[in-house]
Motif scaffolding. Structure first.
Motif, PDB file in Angstrom:
ATOM      1  N   VAL A  62       9.654  17.498   4.910  1.00  0.00           N
ATOM      2  CA  VAL A  62       9.755  16.634   3.734  1.00  0.00           C
ATOM      3  C   VAL A  62      10.876  17.187   2.856  1.00  0.00           C
ATOM      4  CG1 VAL A  62       8.556  15.682   1.727  1.00  0.00           C
ATOM      5  CG2 VAL A  62       7.287  16.095   3.858  1.00  0.00           C
ATOM      6  N   TRP A  63      11.786  16.290   2.427  1.00  0.00           N
ATOM      7  CA  TRP A  63      12.960  16.655   1.630  1.00  0.00           C
ATOM      8  C   TRP A  63      12.953  15.894   0.317  1.00  0.00           C
ATOM      9  CZ3 TRP A  63      16.114  20.121   4.171  1.00  0.00           C
ATOM     10  CH2 TRP A  63      16.031  20.162   5.564  1.00  0.00           C
ATOM     11  N   LYS A  64      13.367  16.559  -0.779  1.00  0.00           N
ATOM     12  CA  LYS A  64      13.622  15.875  -2.054  1.00  0.00           C
ATOM     13  C   LYS A  64      14.988  15.208  -1.935  1.00  0.00           C
ATOM     14  CE  LYS A  64      11.236  18.855  -5.323  1.00  0.00           C
ATOM     15  NZ  LYS A  64      10.284  17.890  -5.812  1.00  0.00           N
ATOM     16  N   TYR A  65      15.124  14.042  -2.529  1.00  0.00           N
ATOM     17  CA  TYR A  65      16.417  13.372  -2.564  1.00  0.00           C
ATOM     18  C   TYR A  65      16.823  13.181  -4.023  1.00  0.00           C
ATOM     19  CZ  TYR A  65      20.182  10.127  -1.977  1.00  0.00           C
ATOM     20  OH  TYR A  65      21.424   9.552  -2.022  1.00  0.00           O
ATOM     21  N   PRO A  66      18.042  13.455  -4.415  1.00  0.00           N
ATOM     22  CA  PRO A  66      19.236  13.703  -3.622  1.00  0.00           C
ATOM     23  C   PRO A  66      19.557  15.183  -3.384  1.00  0.00           C
ATOM     24  CG  PRO A  66      19.899  13.223  -5.861  1.00  0.00           C
ATOM     25  CD  PRO A  66      18.385  13.147  -5.820  1.00  0.00           C
ATOM     26  N   SER A  67      18.750  16.101  -3.929  1.00  0.00           N
ATOM     27  CA  SER A  67      19.076  17.526  -3.802  1.00  0.00           C
ATOM     28  C   SER A  67      18.928  18.046  -2.375  1.00  0.00           C
ATOM     29  CB  SER A  67      18.191  18.365  -4.724  1.00  0.00           C
ATOM     30  OG  SER A  67      16.848  18.352  -4.251  1.00  0.00           O
ATOM     31  N   MET A  68      18.140  17.369  -1.551  1.00  0.00           N
ATOM     32  CA  MET A  68      17.829  17.768  -0.179  1.00  0.00           C
ATOM     33  C   MET A  68      17.199  19.157  -0.126  1.00  0.00           C
ATOM     34  SD  MET A  68      18.164  15.105   1.427  1.00  0.00           S
ATOM     35  CE  MET A  68      17.781  15.690   3.053  1.00  0.00           C
ATOM     36  N   GLU A  69      16.438  19.465  -1.154  1.00  0.00           N
ATOM     37  CA  GLU A  69      15.632  20.684  -1.182  1.00  0.00           C
ATOM     38  C   GLU A  69      14.416  20.444  -0.290  1.00  0.00           C
ATOM     39  OE1 GLU A  69      12.655  22.779  -4.374  1.00  0.00           O
ATOM     40  OE2 GLU A  69      14.452  21.798  -5.135  1.00  0.00           O
ATOM     41  N   LYS A  70      14.119  21.419   0.559  1.00  0.00           N
ATOM     42  CA  LYS A  70      12.978  21.297   1.461  1.00  0.00           C
ATOM     43  C   LYS A  70      11.686  21.442   0.664  1.00  0.00           C
ATOM     44  CE  LYS A  70      13.467  23.293   5.400  1.00  0.00           C
ATOM     45  NZ  LYS A  70      13.515  24.264   6.511  1.00  0.00           N
ATOM     46  N   VAL A  71      10.800  20.434   0.751  1.00  0.00           N
ATOM     47  CA  VAL A  71       9.517  20.457   0.057  1.00  0.00           C
ATOM     48  C   VAL A  71       8.489  21.203   0.895  1.00  0.00           C
ATOM     49  CG1 VAL A  71       7.631  19.035  -0.853  1.00  0.00           C
ATOM     50  CG2 VAL A  71      10.010  18.291  -1.132  1.00  0.00           C
ATOM     51  N   THR A  72       8.389  20.831   2.167  1.00  0.00           N
ATOM     52  CA  THR A  72       7.432  21.477   3.062  1.00  0.00           C
ATOM     53  C   THR A  72       7.773  21.162   4.515  1.00  0.00           C
ATOM     54  OG1 THR A  72       5.065  21.841   3.466  1.00  0.00           O
ATOM     55  CG2 THR A  72       5.737  19.570   3.095  1.00  0.00           C
ATOM     56  N   GLU A  73       7.265  21.977   5.418  1.00  0.00           N
ATOM     57  CA  GLU A  73       7.331  21.708   6.849  1.00  0.00           C
ATOM     58  C   GLU A  73       5.913  21.539   7.363  1.00  0.00           C
ATOM     59  OE1 GLU A  73       9.485  24.660   9.052  1.00  0.00           O
ATOM     60  OE2 GLU A  73      11.402  23.756   8.552  1.00  0.00           O
ATOM     61  N   LEU A  74       5.731  20.573   8.250  1.00  0.00           N
ATOM     62  CA  LEU A  74       4.420  20.269   8.808  1.00  0.00           C
ATOM     63  C   LEU A  74       4.446  20.493  10.308  1.00  0.00           C
ATOM     64  CD1 LEU A  74       4.085  16.918   6.877  1.00  0.00           C
ATOM     65  CD2 LEU A  74       3.130  19.124   6.220  1.00  0.00           C
TER      66      LEU A  74
END
Length: 140
Positions: A62-74
């Motif tokens: 899961v990525w935040k947009y537009p920063s493309m910071e990673k929120v989490t990996e599943l």
């Protein structure tokens, strides 16, 4: 509903994700994902997107947009995650992989309403991610 710029095109060639302006053909941003990108879904409720991946970890990110910071990996699939679909309410994403399993992930819960004495506003669920992802369901 989250409104993303409709003139934006998202593409992937193996590991990176590329963001293009359609009308100008200009690359706005790219992010290296570290693994093969197989599918993408934009959130209906947040400024986020989810990508599914293959080799090496077979995960969803899961990525935040537009920063493309990673929120989490599943993690939960044992083979490449080929397909993603989103529920009509935008809360749940289902992933399908080469391991012949469907997994349901509650990624984007409805935004909670906060009531104040002056106005009613919409706020996002807590940022600790503890309530964002339900245990995946295996269907065979």
């Amino acid at each position: 509903m989250c409104h993303i710029n409709l003139s934006l095109f998202l593409s992937s060639l193996a590991h990176p994700l590329f963001f293009f302006l359609i009308n100008q053909g200009a690359c706005l941003n790219s992010v290296y994902t570290g693994s093969q990108v197989c599918a993408l879904q934009w959130s209906k409720n947040y400024k986020e997107l989810v990508s599914s991946h293959g080799y090496m970890q077979n995960q969803l990110t899961v990525w935040k947009y537009p920063s493309m910071e990673k929120v989490t990996e599943l993690h939960g699939h044992t083979q490449r995650v080929l397909f993603l679909a989103q529920s009509p309410d935008g809360e749940t994403v289902v992933s399908g992989a080469g391991d012949e399993r469907l997994r349901f992930w509650k990624l984007w819960p409805k935004q909670k309403k906060a009531v104040s004495s002056k106005t009613t506003s919409s706020i996002r669920a807590p940022a600790d991610n503890s309530n964002r992802v339900n245990r995946p369901i295996n269907i065979r």
